[in-house]
Design a protein around this motif. Structure first.
Motif, short mmCIF file in Angstrom:
data_model
loop_
_atom_site.label_atom_id
_atom_site.label_comp_id
_atom_site.label_asym_id
_atom_site.label_seq_id
_atom_site.Cartn_x
_atom_site.Cartn_y
_atom_site.Cartn_z
N ASP A 1 0.82 -1.20 0.00
CA ASP A 1 0.00 0.00 0.00
C ASP A 1 0.86 1.26 0.00
O ASP A 1 0.58 2.23 -0.72
CB ASP A 1 -0.96 0.00 1.20
CG ASP A 1 -0.30 -0.40 2.51
OD1 ASP A 1 0.92 -0.66 2.53
OD2 ASP A 1 -1.02 -0.45 3.54
N TRP B 1 -3.17 -12.75 -4.26
CA TRP B 1 -4.42 -12.06 -3.97
C TRP B 1 -5.54 -12.71 -4.77
O TRP B 1 -5.33 -13.10 -5.92
CB TRP B 1 -4.35 -10.60 -4.43
CG TRP B 1 -3.25 -9.77 -3.89
CD1 TRP B 1 -1.93 -9.81 -4.23
CD2 TRP B 1 -3.38 -8.75 -2.90
NE1 TRP B 1 -1.23 -8.88 -3.53
CE2 TRP B 1 -2.09 -8.21 -2.70
CE3 TRP B 1 -4.46 -8.24 -2.17
CZ2 TRP B 1 -1.86 -7.17 -1.80
CZ3 TRP B 1 -4.22 -7.21 -1.29
CH2 TRP B 1 -2.93 -6.69 -1.10
N VAL C 1 -10.28 -9.05 -4.57
CA VAL C 1 -9.70 -8.39 -3.40
C VAL C 1 -8.62 -7.41 -3.84
O VAL C 1 -8.54 -6.28 -3.34
CB VAL C 1 -9.14 -9.43 -2.41
CG1 VAL C 1 -8.40 -8.75 -1.26
CG2 VAL C 1 -10.26 -10.31 -1.88
N ARG D 1 -10.29 -4.37 -5.33
CA ARG D 1 -10.90 -3.53 -4.30
C ARG D 1 -9.84 -2.77 -3.51
O ARG D 1 -9.98 -1.56 -3.26
CB ARG D 1 -11.71 -4.42 -3.35
CG ARG D 1 -12.46 -3.63 -2.27
CD ARG D 1 -13.17 -4.57 -1.32
NE ARG D 1 -12.24 -5.32 -0.49
CZ ARG D 1 -12.31 -6.63 -0.27
NH1 ARG D 1 -13.27 -7.35 -0.83
NH2 ARG D 1 -11.42 -7.23 0.52
N ASN D 2 -8.76 -3.45 -3.15
CA ASN D 2 -7.74 -2.80 -2.34
C ASN D 2 -6.96 -1.75 -3.13
O ASN D 2 -6.69 -0.66 -2.61
CB ASN D 2 -6.78 -3.84 -1.76
CG ASN D 2 -7.40 -4.63 -0.63
OD1 ASN D 2 -8.48 -4.29 -0.13
ND2 ASN D 2 -6.74 -5.70 -0.21
N TRP D 3 -6.60 -2.07 -4.36
CA TRP D 3 -5.83 -1.11 -5.16
C TRP D 3 -6.67 0.12 -5.50
O TRP D 3 -6.13 1.22 -5.65
CB TRP D 3 -5.31 -1.78 -6.43
CG TRP D 3 -4.14 -2.69 -6.21
CD1 TRP D 3 -4.01 -3.64 -5.26
CD2 TRP D 3 -2.93 -2.71 -6.96
NE1 TRP D 3 -2.81 -4.28 -5.38
CE2 TRP D 3 -2.13 -3.73 -6.41
CE3 TRP D 3 -2.46 -2.01 -8.07
CZ2 TRP D 3 -0.86 -4.04 -6.93
CZ3 TRP D 3 -1.21 -2.31 -8.59
CH2 TRP D 3 -0.41 -3.31 -8.00
N ARG E 1 -8.44 1.80 -3.65
CA ARG E 1 -8.36 2.80 -2.59
C ARG E 1 -7.33 3.89 -2.92
O ARG E 1 -7.42 5.01 -2.40
CB ARG E 1 -7.96 2.14 -1.27
CG ARG E 1 -9.04 1.30 -0.62
CD ARG E 1 -8.51 0.67 0.66
NE ARG E 1 -9.57 -0.03 1.37
CZ ARG E 1 -10.36 0.52 2.28
NH1 ARG E 1 -10.22 1.81 2.58
NH2 ARG E 1 -11.29 -0.18 2.87
#
Length: 345
Positions: free
Chosen positions: A238, A307, A311, A314-316, A318
């Motif tokens: 992240d 991954w 998921v 969805r996470n990237w 952000r």
């Protein structure tokens, strides 16, 4: 006439002889038993000594093995240093000298030399296969640029995890024809040194660290691509996305490969191969399909970050606008391709 006493003694001689013979036999039996007992004692002592020597040798081997395992862990820590945030150095000697490289491969059909097989870092030793794989991956980047940026000139391009230029070399034509500015960064110092020695000056190459930091100004790059980099990033993915976002221009593209269910199933298919068993978690080898949202296994030098596709998307999302999450794009790849854009505002 024989004296009565003599006659009596004559009668006693055979019993005495038999008694003497019996005594001698008993003594011989005793001596044999004693000799056998001594043999058994000596044999047991020898066996005990041999067992003790074997145990000592086994203990020494185990101690040597423990020491080697410890040294291996220390070497790994202080060579890759994933927990301390350094790059992989050329050496730790007090006096450092230029590394030795095998002569580069010069081909008449290639403007740029190829690294010798020892400096291809796991990619094909066969020249044609090495070039073909690099070109196929470069095509993924070109196609993403064409879809989302059109055909702009004067692009600033960064190969994030460039190694010894396997993919970066294939944008030399764009540099010559359209002025593309070519940059490469890698945490491994050796391939960067090779590039400095063998690629032209217009390739800006830099040794980086595993900590999320790049030597570029804010909003300075049009495209950042990377092949099999986020597959190695265990926990700071992240922070790295935010750092990549920082140096991208508004509207700039990020093209990165990741491991999803496709890679999981690929490795499971080859789970009996030594190169898979050495590098991947037992859970992945035992389960044919990915049952968890994500799995991180191993150390930085192992492809350990998996991954589920949904998921990862969805996470990237952000941090960046996810434009596409593509399945493996050619027959030599098992990694999905994440294509993102830095928002214009």
């Amino acid at each position: 006439m024989t004296h009565p006493l003599l006659r009596r003694l004559a009668h006693l001689l055979p019993p005495i002889q038999r008694l003497s013979q019996s005594r001698d036999a008993a003594l011989r039996d005793r001596d044999a038993v004693l000799d056998r007992m001594q043999e058994l004692i000596d044999q047991q002592a020898a066996e005990a000594a041999a067992l003790q020597a074997a145990r000592k040798a086994e203990a020494e081997r185990e101690a040597d093995a423990r020491m080697e395992r410890t040294l291996t862990m220390v070497r790994a820590e202080y060579t890759v240093l994933p927990r301390f945030g350094f790059h992989q150095p050329l050496d730790y000697n007090e006096v450092s000298l230029p590394p030795h490289f095998d002569p580069p491969v010069v081909r008449p059909d290639q403007k740029l030399p190829l690294p010798a097989p020892a400096d291809r870092f796991g990619y094909p030793a066969d020249d044609a296969a090495y070039l073909r794989m690099g070109e196929m991956d470069a095509t993924i980047v070109r196609d993403a640029i064409a879809r989302h940026l059109g055909a702009p000139r004067d692009l600033a391009l960064l190969d994030f995890g460039c190694s010894s230029g396997r993919v970066l070399r294939h944008f030399e034509a764009e540099h010559a024809a359209h002025g593309w500015r070519l940059h490469g960064v890698d945490i491994q110092a050796r391939p960067i040194e090779w590039l400095r020695l063998h690629f032209p000056q217009h390739y800006t190459v830099t040794t980086g660290t595993v900590q999320p930091h790049l030597p570029f100004e804010d909003n300075s790059l049009d495209v950042i691509y990377g092949f099999s980099v986020f597959t190695h990033i265990k926990y700071l993915w992240d922070m790295w996305l935010l750092e990549l976002k920082r140096v991208l221009k508004p509207g700039g593209l990020l093209v990165q490969t990741i491991h999803t269910e496709n890679a999981w199933e690929y490795y499971h298919r080859y789970r009996h191969e030594d190169w898979v068993r050495r590098a991947h978690a037992a859970r992945m080898l035992d389960q044919p399909t990915m049952q968890v949202d994500w799995l991180h296994h191993g150390d930085i030098a192992v492809s350990q970050a998996f991954w589920k596709a949904e998921v990862a998307r969805r996470n990237w999302s952000r941090y960046l606008e996810v434009l596409e999450l593509l399945p493996p794009q050619h027959a030599l790849s098992f990694q999905d391709v994440m294509v993102c854009r830095k928002p214009a505002r």
